[in-house]
Design an enzyme around this catalytic site. Structure first.
Site, PDB file in Angstrom:
ATOM      1  N   GLY A  54       0.852  -1.186   0.000  1.00 52.01           N
ATOM      2  CA  GLY A  54       0.000   0.000   0.000  1.00 52.01           C
ATOM      3  C   GLY A  54       0.888   1.236   0.000  1.00 52.01           C
ATOM      4  O   GLY A  54       2.077   1.171  -0.361  1.00 52.01           O
ATOM      5  N   ALA A  56       2.229   2.831   2.437  1.00 50.62           N
ATOM      6  CA  ALA A  56       3.395   2.705   3.315  1.00 50.62           C
ATOM      7  C   ALA A  56       4.385   1.706   2.731  1.00 50.62           C
ATOM      8  O   ALA A  56       5.554   2.037   2.479  1.00 50.62           O
ATOM      9  CB  ALA A  56       2.947   2.288   4.714  1.00 50.62           C
ATOM     10  N   GLY A  57       3.931   0.480   2.489  1.00 52.71           N
ATOM     11  CA  GLY A  57       4.836  -0.572   2.018  1.00 52.71           C
ATOM     12  C   GLY A  57       5.385  -0.282   0.626  1.00 52.71           C
ATOM     13  O   GLY A  57       6.580  -0.479   0.360  1.00 52.71           O
ATOM     14  N   HIS A 278     -15.640   7.176  11.865  1.00 55.48           N
ATOM     15  CA  HIS A 278     -15.735   8.316  10.944  1.00 55.48           C
ATOM     16  C   HIS A 278     -17.179   8.806  10.876  1.00 55.48           C
ATOM     17  O   HIS A 278     -18.099   8.001  10.699  1.00 55.48           O
ATOM     18  CB  HIS A 278     -15.265   7.858   9.556  1.00 55.48           C
ATOM     19  CG  HIS A 278     -14.936   8.989   8.649  1.00 55.48           C
ATOM     20  ND1 HIS A 278     -15.868   9.905   8.235  1.00 55.48           N
ATOM     21  CD2 HIS A 278     -13.770   9.352   8.068  1.00 55.48           C
ATOM     22  CE1 HIS A 278     -15.280  10.785   7.438  1.00 55.48           C
ATOM     23  NE2 HIS A 278     -14.003  10.471   7.321  1.00 55.48           N
ATOM     24  N   SER A 296     -16.423  11.011   1.898  1.00 52.94           N
ATOM     25  CA  SER A 296     -15.229  11.699   2.388  1.00 52.94           C
ATOM     26  C   SER A 296     -15.532  12.885   3.304  1.00 52.94           C
ATOM     27  O   SER A 296     -16.488  13.633   3.096  1.00 52.94           O
ATOM     28  CB  SER A 296     -14.432  12.212   1.188  1.00 52.94           C
ATOM     29  OG  SER A 296     -13.453  13.108   1.629  1.00 52.94           O
ATOM     30  N   ARG A 342     -13.118  14.397  13.758  1.00 49.37           N
ATOM     31  CA  ARG A 342     -14.018  13.261  13.542  1.00 49.37           C
ATOM     32  C   ARG A 342     -14.645  12.741  14.821  1.00 49.37           C
ATOM     33  O   ARG A 342     -15.815  12.358  14.842  1.00 49.37           O
ATOM     34  CB  ARG A 342     -13.235  12.124  12.891  1.00 49.37           C
ATOM     35  CG  ARG A 342     -12.838  12.479  11.508  1.00 49.37           C
ATOM     36  CD  ARG A 342     -11.982  11.439  10.872  1.00 49.37           C
ATOM     37  NE  ARG A 342     -11.711  11.880   9.516  1.00 49.37           N
ATOM     38  CZ  ARG A 342     -10.945  11.230   8.661  1.00 49.37           C
ATOM     39  NH1 ARG A 342     -10.356  10.114   9.019  1.00 49.37           N
ATOM     40  NH2 ARG A 342     -10.765  11.700   7.450  1.00 49.37           N
ATOM     41  N   HIS A 413     -13.584   3.148  10.822  1.00 52.02           N
ATOM     42  CA  HIS A 413     -12.886   3.618   9.627  1.00 52.02           C
ATOM     43  C   HIS A 413     -11.376   3.376   9.669  1.00 52.02           C
ATOM     44  O   HIS A 413     -10.752   3.126   8.646  1.00 52.02           O
ATOM     45  CB  HIS A 413     -13.155   5.118   9.506  1.00 52.02           C
ATOM     46  CG  HIS A 413     -12.476   5.768   8.362  1.00 52.02           C
ATOM     47  ND1 HIS A 413     -12.759   5.444   7.054  1.00 52.02           N
ATOM     48  CD2 HIS A 413     -11.527   6.725   8.308  1.00 52.02           C
ATOM     49  CE1 HIS A 413     -12.004   6.185   6.260  1.00 52.02           C
ATOM     50  NE2 HIS A 413     -11.239   6.954   6.983  1.00 52.02           N
ATOM     51  N   GLU A 437      -0.480   2.347   8.692  1.00 48.49           N
ATOM     52  CA  GLU A 437      -1.579   2.125   9.643  1.00 48.49           C
ATOM     53  C   GLU A 437      -1.301   0.952  10.575  1.00 48.49           C
ATOM     54  O   GLU A 437      -1.896   0.851  11.656  1.00 48.49           O
ATOM     55  CB  GLU A 437      -2.893   1.915   8.866  1.00 48.49           C
ATOM     56  CG  GLU A 437      -4.119   1.986   9.762  1.00 48.49           C
ATOM     57  CD  GLU A 437      -5.451   1.940   9.017  1.00 48.49           C
ATOM     58  OE1 GLU A 437      -5.481   2.229   7.807  1.00 48.49           O
ATOM     59  OE2 GLU A 437      -6.461   1.626   9.674  1.00 48.49           O
ATOM     60  N   LEU A 453      -2.575   9.180   5.085  1.00 57.60           N
ATOM     61  CA  LEU A 453      -1.745   9.118   3.869  1.00 57.60           C
ATOM     62  C   LEU A 453      -0.411   9.796   4.142  1.00 57.60           C
ATOM     63  O   LEU A 453       0.651   9.331   3.731  1.00 57.60           O
ATOM     64  CB  LEU A 453      -2.475   9.802   2.707  1.00 57.60           C
ATOM     65  CG  LEU A 453      -3.854   9.231   2.360  1.00 57.60           C
ATOM     66  CD1 LEU A 453      -4.435   9.957   1.149  1.00 57.60           C
ATOM     67  CD2 LEU A 453      -3.788   7.740   2.080  1.00 57.60           C
TER      68      LEU A 453
END
Ligand SMILES: Cc1cc2nc3c(=O)[nH]c(=O)nc-3n(C[C@H](O)[C@H](O)[C@H](O)COP(=O)(O)OP(=O)(O)OC[C@H]3O[C@@H](n4cnc5c(N)ncnc54)[C@H](O)[C@@H]3O)c2cc1C
Length: 650
Positions: A54, A56-57, A278, A296, A342, A413, A437, A453
């Site tokens: 993703g 990160a990876g 969320h 969103s 949130r 979320h 995450e 992100l």
């Protein structure tokens, strides 16, 4: 129930974050200078395993192999492009201050520490704010098509918990565009031969040799082949575990297996009960659903949240006159209005629905209304900003949000909890790093929108490439083959035994059935509102569910072919264990913080009441072999720059 008080109180150990001291703005620079380097020509002697492709990876793997390391990347999808990061809609924060509206690195740091309700590590958050500006440059250089203003500068929008506009976006598809950038960087390295990509491979165990992470055991999801892969270091970028709640906005495949099995091999689990709910999701409509859909947070820039003032008022929204509407966020929080963080927005939505003022089927919804924005800006501007989100909403609900307000309700979320890591992003198992995450870091008890992100890419592009080098330079390159390592054979045997056990289950219930029951327990007792009595009920019920799973489910098919029932069964078996740890963590934390409203801990006007005297720490849990009795370690948190106060968005 003795398990909680006894273990939490008597066996706790203090953890060292290894965060630097000194002026906060110099800490990362100093640390980078102190870190050992691996000579460029020696880098190719090292092998690194990356679980996850993703944001990160993928970003970490591309950066590490660009540096010269050999990287083996694993993901369970058929392409790195399908990682759950692709779902991210609204945007990514960065302290660029393009708007000249008062933003700065310090302000992003301040907002994030405050937004996290003073449960994150200051040094990490400051570093995150510092590198946020580099992320945008890196992504622009890769060709990520961020939205631009008329003059050509990158456009920004506002997200909750901030009074500046610092969220960079690509329509409602920011995650997808960022992931394509990272994916292309990764593909370049695959073509260069320094990354070996193992799609459709699921990590099922960690191999620990002499106390150090040295490899993983995987299952080829197409052939069923079980393999062990060895390396000099292992990195987990395996995402969050929100699907423990069954219904969440996460992709169906998101799971906890990689981190949970590493936890059982010795990695401490940080703040497992910190889950983000969320506020703007399409409400649940019944038991037939297998996932929920996020609308969103960016929509709160222009949408106004309201419910009828009267209880049980079920007139259609356009028949309810202005004076009979309660714009409850604008009324209660005039400074931030609809852009409160949130946790605050979610809690308030729940509160008005609990009062009987919710809208839609079952009264579990509030309106998100664009009528004012459409009158002011015109439909075409709104379509340009949010077109794909409006289309998605109307496809799912059959309602046209340009004509009638959207209905939204909070849903699970994101998970702020995850494997505990120090400042270098290393877990308590030397050589096991955790990014994105999957780790617990940076967001405290509540993540601000557009910060996941940012954290995933900060970890992957700018932090791990430095810190892992320090570890590798210290230990030196030392290739191992699984055949010469008894620990690898043991781990492999354990994986095979669990697969055989799962396939031997011939009960009457489906895995989904038990997972749904677990989700109800977690949502009711370990969701937005928690109480001592409720959590104790959950702690009684979860072991029963585990027993029902191991005695009563059926897992059809065989190992030697694509078998989604088997994949799911393994993941749910892990959720059934992790859920217990989440409830133990929630029970021990008798304060309200972030989105976690502890009913026994509230201010006279019903706001969340933190208890800094007793809970200003990260709770990191050790697996002891007994799920009911984990050992608590504490990382004390100190706040030198952003002093804890009762958060106010009024
Ligand atoms: C609907 C939605 C919208 C969002 N919008 C935003 C937004 O606008 N802004 C924002 O900042 N954040 C947003 N988020 C949060 C953000 O998208 C995620 O937190 C982030 O993308 C996670 O990235 P990651 O790389 O850590 O994990 P992921 O993208 O989940 O990637 C995990 C990777 O690990 C692999 N993996 C997992 N387990 C295993 C295993 N056992 N074996 C092998 N491989 C494994 C997977 O195959 C995958 O490649 C949103 C989240 C959702 C659900």
């Amino acid at each position: 129930m003795a398990r909680l008080t006894k273990s939490a109180a008597t066996q706790e150990v203090t953890l060292d974050s290894k965060a630097p001291s000194g002026p906060i703005e110099e800490r990362w620079d100093h640390r980078r200078f102190e870190l050992k380097l691996v000579n460029p020509t020696n880098k190719r002697k090292y092998r690194i395993i990356m679980v996850g492709s993703g944001l990160a990876g993928g970003s970490a793997a591309a950066s590490l192999s660009e540096l010269g390391y050999n990287v083996d990347v694993f993901c369970y999808q058929d392409s790195p492009r399908r990682a759950h990061s692709i779902a991210a809609q609204g945007g990514i924060n960065a302290a660029k201050n393009y708007r000249n509206d008062g933003d700065s690195i310090f302000r992003l740091f301040y907002d994030t520490v405050k937004g996290g309700d003073f449960r994150s590590r200051e040094s990490n958050v400051y570093r995150l704010a510092q590198v946020s500006v580099d992320i945008i440059d890196q992504c622009v250089a890769q060709g990520v098509p961020f939205a631009r203003e008329y003059g050509g500068l990158l456009d920004t929008r506002s997200f909750g918990g901030a009074q500046v506009s610092r969220t960079f976006y690509a329509r409602g598809q920011t995650g997808q565009q960022l992931l394509l950038g990272a994916y292309q960087a990764l593909e370049r390295q695959i073509a260069a031969g320094t990354v070996k990509m193992h799609t459709r491979h699921e990590m099922l165990d960690l191999v620990v040799v002499d106390g150090r992470a040295r490899g993983i055991v995987t299952r080829d999801m197409v052939t069923g082949e079980i393999e062990t892969h060895m390396a000099d270091a292992v990195v987990l970028g395996s995402g969050g575990y929100g699907n423990v709640f069954y219904l969440s906005t996460n992709a169906m495949g998101c799971n906890a297996t990689a981190i949970w099995r590493a936890h059982k091999k010795g990695a401490l689990f940080g703040n497992p009960c910190f889950t983000q709910i969320h506020p703007t999701c399409i409400p649940v409509t019944g038991d037939h659903q297998s996932k929920l859909t996020l609308m969103s947070e960016s929509l709160r820039n222009d949408g106004r949240v309201w419910v009828p003032k009267k209880m049980g008022d079920n007139r259609p929204p356009h028949q309810i006159p202005e004076e009979e509407r309660d714009y409850f966020l604008e009324r209660k929080y005039p400074s931030f209005g609809n852009l409160v963080p949130r946790d605050v927005a979610s809690r308030n939505a729940k509160e008005v629905c609990d009062q009987g003022r919710g809208v839609g089927p079952g009264g579990r919804g509030v309106y998100l209304d664009f009528a004012d924005a459409i009158n002011r800006l015109g439909k075409s501007v709104i379509r340009e900003r949010y077109g794909n989100l409006f289309d998605m909403y109307s496809r799912i609900t059959g309602e046209n949000p340009y004509e009638v307000p959207m209905r939204i309700y909070p849903a699970v979320h994101y998970t702020m909890g995850g494997l505990w890591v120090d400042y270098q992003l290393m877990s308590t198992i030397p050589g096991l790093f955790v990014i994105g995450e999957a780790n617990f870091s940076d967001h405290g008890a509540n993540r601000l929108g557009a910060s996941a992100l940012m954290q995933g890419l900060a970890d992957g592009y700018f932090i791990l490439p430095y810190t892992i080098g320090d570890f590798l330079a210290t230990v030196g390159a030392n290739p191992l083959s699984p055949a010469e390592v008894p620990e690898a054979q043991e781990a492999e045997a354990g994986v095979r035994a669990q697969i055989d056990r799962l396939l031997s289950l011939k009960g009457k219930r489906t895995v989904d059935d038990i997972h749904r029951d677990l989700g109800h327990v977690m949502w009711d007792y370990c969701g937005m509102a928690r109480s001592d009595a409720g959590l104790r009920k959950a702690l009684d019920r979860i072991p029963e569910l585990r027993q029902e799973f191991w005695q009563g489910v059926t897992v059809p098919g065989v190992n030697e072919s694509l078998n989604q029932s088997l994949e799911k069964a393994g993941r749910v078996a892990d959720f059934l264990e992790l859920a217990e740890l989440m409830c133990i963590d929630a029970l021990h934390r008798t304060e309200s913080c972030g989105g976690h409203f502890r009913e026994e801990s509230q201010t006279p006007d019903g706001e969340a009441l933190r208890d800094d005297v007793h809970f200003s720490y990260v709770a990191a849990w050790e697996y002891t072999g007994n799920l009911a009795d984990p050992r608590l370690h504490k990382e004390p948190l100190s706040f030198e720059y952003v002093h804890p106060t009762q958060r106010s968005y009024k």
